[in-house]
Design a protein around this motif. Structure first.
Motif, PDB file in Angstrom:
ATOM      1  N   ALA A  77       0.875  -1.177   0.000  1.00  0.00           N
ATOM      2  CA  ALA A  77       0.000   0.000   0.000  1.00  0.00           C
ATOM      3  C   ALA A  77       0.909   1.222   0.000  1.00  0.00           C
ATOM      4  O   ALA A  77       1.784   1.358   0.850  1.00  0.00           O
ATOM      5  N   LEU A  78       0.728   2.103  -0.976  1.00  0.00           N
ATOM      6  CA  LEU A  78       1.542   3.297  -1.158  1.00  0.00           C
ATOM      7  C   LEU A  78       0.613   4.503  -1.172  1.00  0.00           C
ATOM      8  O   LEU A  78      -0.426   4.469  -1.825  1.00  0.00           O
ATOM      9  N   ILE A  79       0.972   5.539  -0.420  1.00  0.00           N
ATOM     10  CA  ILE A  79       0.080   6.693  -0.314  1.00  0.00           C
ATOM     11  C   ILE A  79       0.812   7.979  -0.677  1.00  0.00           C
ATOM     12  O   ILE A  79       1.975   8.165  -0.313  1.00  0.00           O
ATOM     13  N   LEU A  80       0.117   8.824  -1.423  1.00  0.00           N
ATOM     14  CA  LEU A  80       0.607  10.148  -1.799  1.00  0.00           C
ATOM     15  C   LEU A  80      -0.136  11.156  -0.932  1.00  0.00           C
ATOM     16  O   LEU A  80      -1.250  11.554  -1.240  1.00  0.00           O
ATOM     17  N   PRO A  81       0.466  11.549   0.211  1.00  0.00           N
ATOM     18  CA  PRO A  81      -0.211  12.445   1.159  1.00  0.00           C
ATOM     19  C   PRO A  81       0.173  13.912   0.921  1.00  0.00           C
ATOM     20  O   PRO A  81       1.354  14.253   0.870  1.00  0.00           O
TER      21      PRO A  81
ATOM     22  N   GLU B 138       1.998  20.662   0.387  1.00  0.00           N
ATOM     23  CA  GLU B 138       3.271  19.999   0.640  1.00  0.00           C
ATOM     24  C   GLU B 138       3.024  18.497   0.672  1.00  0.00           C
ATOM     25  O   GLU B 138       2.018  18.047   1.221  1.00  0.00           O
ATOM     26  N   ILE B 139       3.951  17.753   0.088  1.00  0.00           N
ATOM     27  CA  ILE B 139       3.845  16.295   0.114  1.00  0.00           C
ATOM     28  C   ILE B 139       4.623  15.784   1.314  1.00  0.00           C
ATOM     29  O   ILE B 139       5.745  16.224   1.579  1.00  0.00           O
ATOM     30  N   VAL B 140       4.024  14.852   2.033  1.00  0.00           N
ATOM     31  CA  VAL B 140       4.663  14.244   3.195  1.00  0.00           C
ATOM     32  C   VAL B 140       5.478  13.046   2.714  1.00  0.00           C
ATOM     33  O   VAL B 140       4.932  12.037   2.282  1.00  0.00           O
ATOM     34  N   PHE B 141       6.791  13.195   2.761  1.00  0.00           N
ATOM     35  CA  PHE B 141       7.717  12.127   2.376  1.00  0.00           C
ATOM     36  C   PHE B 141       8.383  11.547   3.612  1.00  0.00           C
ATOM     37  O   PHE B 141       8.399  12.175   4.674  1.00  0.00           O
ATOM     38  N   VAL B 142       8.967  10.374   3.433  1.00  0.00           N
ATOM     39  CA  VAL B 142       9.815   9.779   4.463  1.00  0.00           C
ATOM     40  C   VAL B 142      11.205   9.604   3.872  1.00  0.00           C
ATOM     41  O   VAL B 142      11.364   9.335   2.684  1.00  0.00           O
ATOM     42  N   ARG B 143      12.200   9.789   4.708  1.00  0.00           N
ATOM     43  CA  ARG B 143      13.597   9.550   4.312  1.00  0.00           C
ATOM     44  C   ARG B 143      14.117   8.465   5.228  1.00  0.00           C
ATOM     45  O   ARG B 143      14.024   8.577   6.460  1.00  0.00           O
TER      46      ARG B 143
ATOM     47  N   ALA C 141       4.220   6.890  -8.551  1.00  0.00           N
ATOM     48  CA  ALA C 141       3.085   7.384  -7.770  1.00  0.00           C
ATOM     49  C   ALA C 141       2.899   8.887  -7.942  1.00  0.00           C
ATOM     50  O   ALA C 141       1.765   9.380  -8.040  1.00  0.00           O
ATOM     51  N   LEU C 142       3.990   9.627  -7.982  1.00  0.00           N
ATOM     52  CA  LEU C 142       3.902  11.076  -8.154  1.00  0.00           C
ATOM     53  C   LEU C 142       3.326  11.431  -9.519  1.00  0.00           C
ATOM     54  O   LEU C 142       2.434  12.275  -9.632  1.00  0.00           O
ATOM     55  N   PHE C 143       3.824  10.787 -10.561  1.00  0.00           N
ATOM     56  CA  PHE C 143       3.325  11.098 -11.905  1.00  0.00           C
ATOM     57  C   PHE C 143       1.879  10.624 -12.100  1.00  0.00           C
ATOM     58  O   PHE C 143       1.128  11.244 -12.845  1.00  0.00           O
TER      59      PHE C 143
END
Length: 182
Positions: free
Chosen positions: A48-52, A58-63, A173-175
């Motif tokens: 499961a992948l989410i584009l928050p 602003e996009i919430v990313f994880v590093r 996912a971004l595109f």
């Protein structure tokens, strides 16, 4: 379109059956009659992948560190799930909250896609969540050490071209998801 044929499985056995890694070895017959004795398939769980996206666009990313290539990567929140235990949508919402402390009150299913269908069995279920809000702290698994990063939507494309965002699932996912943002 040509009349392509599926490969025929002559024999199949699990050669590695560990909770962290499952590998199946197939003996296959190709449509041309050639037999391959050792075609290995990685049995992977659904993702499961989410584009928050926040209300501030602003996009919430994880590093996080990825051991296989010994480096740090900026990705969208994601995780595996068992479809017999929870839906992809619930898993996406759960992963976002666990990895970032953000809540998605509503999600929209974007699509389902495959990362590497030549060797892996899993599907990636992509969801879009707008107006996510920070409600708490991270609740990480033992193998996770995650930094939460907010990146303005307007800067994401540059970060992809500069190589700062370089994970294929996140880029796809971004595109796929950003054109659907209201």
């Amino acid at each position: 379109m040509r009349n392509l044929k599926k490969w025929k499985i002559l024999q199949s056995k699990m050669v590695l059956n560990h909770p962290w890694c499952r590998v199946r070895q197939d003996k296959i017959e190709l449509p041309n009659g050639k037999v391959i004795d050792d075609y290995f398939v990685s049995i992977k769980p659904e993702i499961a992948l989410i584009l928050p996206i926040t209300s501030n666009q602003e996009i919430v990313f994880v590093r996080q560190y990825r051991h296989a290539v010994a480096d740090f990567f900026i990705e969208l929140p994601a995780g595996h799930f068992d479809p017999t235990q929870e839906s992809a949508e619930i898993a996406a919402i759960r992963e976002l909250q666990e990895e970032t402390g953000y809540l998605a009150q509503q999600v929209k299913k974007v699509t389902v896609f495959y990362d590497k269908p030549s060797k892996d069995t899993n599907r990636i279920h992509l969801f879009l969540a707008e107006n996510v809000i920070k409600i708490g702290e991270q609740n990480l698994d033992i193998t996770e050490e995650i930094e939460v990063i907010l990146i303005p939507v307007a800067e994401v494309l540059d970060k992809i071209y500069q190589g700062e965002i370089s994970v294929s699932g996140t880029i796809a996912a971004l595109f796929l998801g950003l054109p659907l943002v209201s």
